[in-house]
Write a protein that holds these residues in place. Structure first.
Motif, PDB file in Angstrom:
ATOM      1  N   GLY A 123      15.309 -20.606  82.823  1.00 33.15           N
ATOM      2  CA  GLY A 123      15.785 -19.256  82.547  1.00 33.15           C
ATOM      3  C   GLY A 123      17.245 -19.080  82.885  1.00 33.15           C
ATOM      4  N   SER A 163      21.640 -12.271  84.007  1.00 33.74           N
ATOM      5  CA  SER A 163      20.552 -11.629  83.269  1.00 33.74           C
ATOM      6  C   SER A 163      19.903 -10.572  84.152  1.00 33.74           C
ATOM      7  CB  SER A 163      19.502 -12.662  82.846  1.00 33.74           C
ATOM      8  OG  SER A 163      18.892 -13.242  83.988  1.00 33.74           O
ATOM      9  N   LEU A 175      16.739 -13.260  86.060  1.00 34.03           N
ATOM     10  CA  LEU A 175      15.379 -13.662  85.726  1.00 34.03           C
ATOM     11  C   LEU A 175      15.245 -15.180  85.629  1.00 34.03           C
ATOM     12  CD1 LEU A 175      15.678 -10.656  84.730  1.00 34.03           C
ATOM     13  CD2 LEU A 175      13.968 -11.209  83.014  1.00 34.03           C
ATOM     14  N   ASP A 180      11.326 -14.095  82.719  1.00 36.36           N
ATOM     15  CA  ASP A 180      11.915 -13.922  81.391  1.00 36.36           C
ATOM     16  C   ASP A 180      10.850 -13.935  80.298  1.00 36.36           C
ATOM     17  OD1 ASP A 180      13.932 -13.661  79.481  1.00 36.36           O
ATOM     18  OD2 ASP A 180      14.158 -15.812  79.273  1.00 36.36           O
ATOM     19  N   ASP A 186      14.723  -7.452  78.440  1.00 38.43           N
ATOM     20  CA  ASP A 186      15.537  -8.599  78.853  1.00 38.43           C
ATOM     21  C   ASP A 186      16.968  -8.345  78.410  1.00 38.43           C
ATOM     22  OD1 ASP A 186      16.478 -11.069  79.625  1.00 38.43           O
ATOM     23  OD2 ASP A 186      15.733 -12.101  77.853  1.00 38.43           O
TER      24      ASP A 186
END
Length: 237
Positions: A123, A163, A175, A180, A186
């Motif tokens: 991620g 993120s 994340l 994620d 997101d």
């Protein structure tokens, strides 16, 4: 509780190790938790043909993922004949993010290519790549100044990316893959050291998110990027 047991506003362990490539003018191995990306910056004495005579330089990026960076082996994109749409989108994002903080005329008519190769993915590979790419590019400019190739530092500011998402109704920072893959929302934020927004990517995976929720994610992202910039400053000494 998050799968990683982190607080909502807590980054994964972030590492920025510069000077890891023997031959590249600038390099950085960046880690966001279990996500690892090798970033190298390579100087080319000639810029793109379409900039010839402009007096400006150029910074561009390439991104790739090693076949076993993920749980199952991915086919090398070179064998497919062209990069995937995702790869093209990410490498353009990295290039835009770096150019946003570079004084291109101060480079002269030269090009720097920053390669971001994902060694391991858990991620946030694009956000890690941008954060590490800045360090590699800074190292390249330092190398150039040390050899009187340029007289001033073209770097105008820091840039980093992080993120954020909404998981089980809770806004969370940085994340990993487990979050994620199941997040309700997101988003990726690219932000300069001065707090300027370079790019924002946000997607609702389930129900649409509200303006208040977006502003909450933005606050998380700004605080996260401030921490990343502090780590960049430590890395470059």
């Amino acid at each position: 509780m998050r799968p990683s047991k982190r607080a909502p506003d807590e980054l994964r362990k972030v590492t920025l190790e510069r000077g890891v490539s023997r031959y590249a003018e600038g390099s950085c191995l960046v880690g966001f938790g279990e996500t690892k990306v090798l970033c190298t910056a390579s100087l080319e004495e000639r810029g793109p043909s379409w900039l010839r005579g402009s007096g400006k330089g150029w910074v561009t990026a390439e991104y790739s993922m090693l076949p076993r960076a993920t749980h199952d082996r991915n086919r090398r994109e070179v064998n497919a004949g062209k990069p995937s749409g995702r790869t093209q989108e990410i490498q353009r994002l990295i290039g835009r993010s770096l150019r946003a903080v570079v004084n291109l005329p101060a480079m002269g008519e030269r090009q720097i290519v920053v390669d971001c190769d994902v060694l391991q993915a858990d991620g946030g590979t694009r956000t890690a790549a941008i954060t590490g790419a800045w360090v590699a590019l800074h190292e390249c400019f330092t190398w150039m100044r040390g050899r009187s190739i340029i007289s001033v530092d073209p770097m105008r500011d820091h840039v980093a990316a992080i993120s954020c998402g909404i998981q089980k109704g809770m806004p969370v920072l940085d994340l990993d893959y487990a979050e994620d893959s199941g997040a309700e929302t997101d988003a990726n934020f690219v932000i300069t050291g001065g707090g300027g927004l370079v790019e924002v990517q946000g997607t609702a995976e389930g129900k649409p998110f509200s303006e208040e929720e977006f502003l909450g994610l933005l606050r998380l992202a700004k605080a996260g990027v401030a921490d990343l910039v502090a780590l960049q400053k430590q890395a470059i000494g």
